[in-house]
Design a protein around this motif. Sequence first.
Motif, short mmCIF file in Angstrom:
data_model
loop_
_atom_site.label_atom_id
_atom_site.label_comp_id
_atom_site.label_asym_id
_atom_site.label_seq_id
_atom_site.Cartn_x
_atom_site.Cartn_y
_atom_site.Cartn_z
N ASP A 198 15.49 4.58 9.31
CA ASP A 198 14.89 4.29 8.00
C ASP A 198 15.72 4.83 6.84
OD1 ASP A 198 12.63 3.03 9.12
OD2 ASP A 198 11.64 4.96 9.41
N CYS A 199 17.02 4.99 7.05
CA CYS A 199 17.88 5.58 6.03
C CYS A 199 18.06 4.68 4.81
CB CYS A 199 19.25 5.92 6.62
SG CYS A 199 20.25 4.49 7.04
N LYS A 200 18.49 5.31 3.73
CA LYS A 200 18.93 4.61 2.53
C LYS A 200 20.29 5.16 2.17
CE LYS A 200 14.74 3.03 0.48
NZ LYS A 200 14.14 2.60 -0.76
N ILE A 201 21.21 4.25 1.76
CA ILE A 201 22.55 4.65 1.39
C ILE A 201 22.87 4.05 0.02
CG2 ILE A 201 24.99 4.69 2.04
CD1 ILE A 201 24.08 3.92 4.87
N ALA A 202 23.21 4.91 -0.92
CA ALA A 202 23.57 4.46 -2.26
C ALA A 202 25.09 4.56 -2.42
CB ALA A 202 22.85 5.29 -3.32
N MET A 203 25.81 3.57 -1.89
CA MET A 203 27.26 3.54 -2.06
C MET A 203 27.64 3.33 -3.51
SD MET A 203 29.01 4.16 0.66
CE MET A 203 30.65 3.48 0.47
N ASP A 204 26.88 2.48 -4.19
CA ASP A 204 27.08 2.22 -5.61
C ASP A 204 25.82 2.69 -6.34
OD1 ASP A 204 27.25 1.21 -8.19
OD2 ASP A 204 27.81 -0.82 -7.56
N PRO A 205 25.91 3.78 -7.11
CA PRO A 205 24.71 4.32 -7.75
C PRO A 205 24.08 3.37 -8.77
CG PRO A 205 26.67 5.48 -8.51
CD PRO A 205 27.10 4.55 -7.42
N ASN A 206 24.78 2.28 -9.12
CA ASN A 206 24.24 1.30 -10.07
C ASN A 206 23.67 0.06 -9.39
OD1 ASN A 206 25.04 2.88 -12.37
ND2 ASN A 206 27.13 2.28 -11.89
N ALA A 207 23.66 0.06 -8.07
CA ALA A 207 23.13 -1.09 -7.31
C ALA A 207 21.98 -0.61 -6.43
CB ALA A 207 24.24 -1.70 -6.46
N GLU A 208 21.27 -1.56 -5.87
CA GLU A 208 20.19 -1.23 -4.95
C GLU A 208 20.77 -0.54 -3.72
OE1 GLU A 208 16.71 -1.62 -4.96
OE2 GLU A 208 17.12 -1.93 -7.10
N PRO A 209 20.12 0.51 -3.21
CA PRO A 209 20.61 1.17 -1.98
C PRO A 209 20.53 0.22 -0.79
CG PRO A 209 19.00 2.55 -3.12
CD PRO A 209 18.98 1.20 -3.80
N MET A 210 21.43 0.42 0.14
CA MET A 210 21.40 -0.29 1.43
C MET A 210 20.38 0.45 2.29
SD MET A 210 23.70 -2.62 0.96
CE MET A 210 24.31 -3.23 2.52
N GLU A 211 19.77 -0.28 3.23
CA GLU A 211 18.71 0.33 4.03
C GLU A 211 18.93 0.13 5.52
OE1 GLU A 211 14.82 -0.87 2.78
OE2 GLU A 211 15.20 -0.32 0.70
N GLY A 212 18.53 1.13 6.29
CA GLY A 212 18.47 1.06 7.74
C GLY A 212 19.80 0.83 8.42
N HIS A 213 19.72 0.62 9.71
CA HIS A 213 20.93 0.44 10.51
C HIS A 213 21.70 -0.81 10.14
CE1 HIS A 213 19.41 3.35 13.85
NE2 HIS A 213 19.93 3.98 12.84
#
Length: 131
Positions: free
Chosen positions: A36-51
């Motif tokens: 159920d992770c969230k990853i914010a590679m770009d702080p100005n875009a929606e975070p990516m989610e999950g595997h």
Amino acid sequence: MDKRKIAKHPHQIVDRVAEFIKNGDLEGVISMFHSDCKIAMDPNAEPMEGHNGVREIFSDFVENRVNLKGSVSGEMINGDTAILQGKWTVEDNDGNPLGGGVSTEVVKQLDHGGWVYFIDCPIAVPAPDRG
């Protein structure tokens, strides 16, 4: 049972991810992230989610077996949750820089004792939604 290495301490996660990338093991990289992770590679875009998000972000890194170098400068653990701060860089196989940042991560300990990323902000934490 999966025989992949786990991170026995929160600060070891980045080393496991780097090792899995270098070995071309995308499933190993994914194993270092909570489902159920969230990853914010770009702080100005929606975070990516999950595997699926992890797979999308890391597939090129794994395919090219880039060199991920990370260091943890701060770690605070509270039960099965911890926060990490650190720095990271990615280089191609000729040593040319491809990117880097100062990261903030929330990590969780799983039932098997290993630690995984739960919230990963490798560049910056996104601004609050003021909506």
